[in-house]
Design a protein around this motif. Structure first.
Motif, short mmCIF file in Angstrom:
data_model
loop_
_atom_site.label_atom_id
_atom_site.label_comp_id
_atom_site.label_asym_id
_atom_site.label_seq_id
_atom_site.Cartn_x
_atom_site.Cartn_y
_atom_site.Cartn_z
N LEU A 71 88.65 -27.69 -39.31
CA LEU A 71 87.23 -27.77 -38.97
C LEU A 71 86.88 -29.10 -38.32
O LEU A 71 86.06 -29.16 -37.41
CB LEU A 71 86.38 -27.55 -40.22
N THR A 72 87.49 -30.18 -38.79
CA THR A 72 87.21 -31.50 -38.23
C THR A 72 87.74 -31.61 -36.80
O THR A 72 87.05 -32.12 -35.92
CB THR A 72 87.82 -32.59 -39.11
N VAL A 73 88.94 -31.14 -36.57
CA VAL A 73 89.49 -31.20 -35.22
C VAL A 73 88.72 -30.28 -34.29
O VAL A 73 88.44 -30.64 -33.14
CB VAL A 73 91.00 -30.85 -35.24
N HIS A 74 88.34 -29.10 -34.77
CA HIS A 74 87.60 -28.15 -33.93
C HIS A 74 86.23 -28.70 -33.53
O HIS A 74 85.80 -28.53 -32.39
CB HIS A 74 87.43 -26.81 -34.66
N SER A 75 85.54 -29.35 -34.45
CA SER A 75 84.21 -29.88 -34.15
C SER A 75 84.26 -31.29 -33.60
O SER A 75 83.20 -31.89 -33.36
CB SER A 75 83.35 -29.86 -35.41
N ARG A 76 85.46 -31.83 -33.40
CA ARG A 76 85.67 -33.20 -32.90
C ARG A 76 84.97 -34.23 -33.76
O ARG A 76 84.52 -35.27 -33.29
CB ARG A 76 85.25 -33.31 -31.45
N GLY A 77 84.84 -33.95 -35.05
CA GLY A 77 84.32 -34.91 -36.01
C GLY A 77 82.82 -34.95 -36.16
O GLY A 77 82.30 -35.82 -36.87
N THR A 78 82.09 -34.04 -35.54
CA THR A 78 80.63 -34.10 -35.65
C THR A 78 80.14 -33.79 -37.06
O THR A 78 79.10 -34.30 -37.47
CB THR A 78 79.96 -33.12 -34.67
N HIS A 79 80.90 -32.99 -37.81
CA HIS A 79 80.48 -32.67 -39.19
C HIS A 79 80.63 -33.88 -40.11
O HIS A 79 79.98 -33.94 -41.15
CB HIS A 79 81.28 -31.49 -39.73
N LEU A 80 81.47 -34.82 -39.74
CA LEU A 80 81.67 -36.00 -40.59
C LEU A 80 80.47 -36.94 -40.57
O LEU A 80 80.25 -37.68 -41.50
CB LEU A 80 82.93 -36.76 -40.14
N VAL A 81 79.71 -36.91 -39.49
CA VAL A 81 78.55 -37.79 -39.37
C VAL A 81 77.25 -37.00 -39.34
O VAL A 81 76.23 -37.47 -38.86
CB VAL A 81 78.66 -38.70 -38.11
N ARG A 82 77.28 -35.79 -39.88
CA ARG A 82 76.10 -34.93 -39.86
C ARG A 82 74.95 -35.53 -40.67
O ARG A 82 73.79 -35.33 -40.35
CB ARG A 82 76.45 -33.55 -40.40
N GLY A 83 75.23 -36.28 -41.72
CA GLY A 83 74.19 -36.86 -42.54
C GLY A 83 73.40 -37.95 -41.84
O GLY A 83 72.32 -38.32 -42.28
N CYS A 84 73.90 -38.44 -40.74
CA CYS A 84 73.20 -39.48 -39.98
C CYS A 84 72.27 -38.80 -38.98
O CYS A 84 72.73 -38.17 -38.04
CB CYS A 84 74.20 -40.36 -39.24
N ASN A 85 71.00 -38.92 -39.19
CA ASN A 85 70.02 -38.26 -38.33
C ASN A 85 69.56 -39.20 -37.22
O ASN A 85 68.39 -39.42 -37.02
CB ASN A 85 68.82 -37.79 -39.15
#
Length: 113
Positions: free
Chosen positions: A28-42
């Protein structure tokens, strides 16, 4: 012997579940290019690619290396969890042999064990 069998079987199942979870997280991280890792930052200052993200005041952590760090920690963890699952499976087979169950059980007598 029954304790060895139950503990090794439980450990094998838990390590397999951990390996599957880590593989899913990596995919999931590779597929989304890491966007889910910083999702909490608005913050609108964060780019789409987490590898190029910059640290902002809106985010409680430094986002500059989170993508690389997460993958660098998850790959060895996945390999170690898979190795532990294999070793636990082998312990489970040994416990089955000690109980007289399994493919190699008939070649070993109780006297040899």
């Amino acid at each position: 012997h029954w304790t060895l069998l139950s503990i090794s079987l439980l450990n094998c199942l838990l390590c397999t579940a951990c390996s599957v979870g880590l593989a899913l997280a990596i995919a999931l991280t590779v597929h989304s290019r890491g966007t889910h890792l910083v999702r909490g930052c608005n913050s609108s200052a964060l780019p789409v690619d987490a590898r190029a993200a910059i640290a902002t005041n809106d985010c409680p952590f430094n986002t500059t290396r989170i993508y690389d760090t997460a993958l660098a920690l998850w790959f060895p963890s996945l390999l170690l969890a898979a190795a532990e699952a294999v070793l636990s499976g082998r312990c489970c087979l040994v416990a089955l042999v000690f109980q007289g169950i399994g493919p190699c059980a008939h070649s070993y007598g109780k006297e040899q064990v």
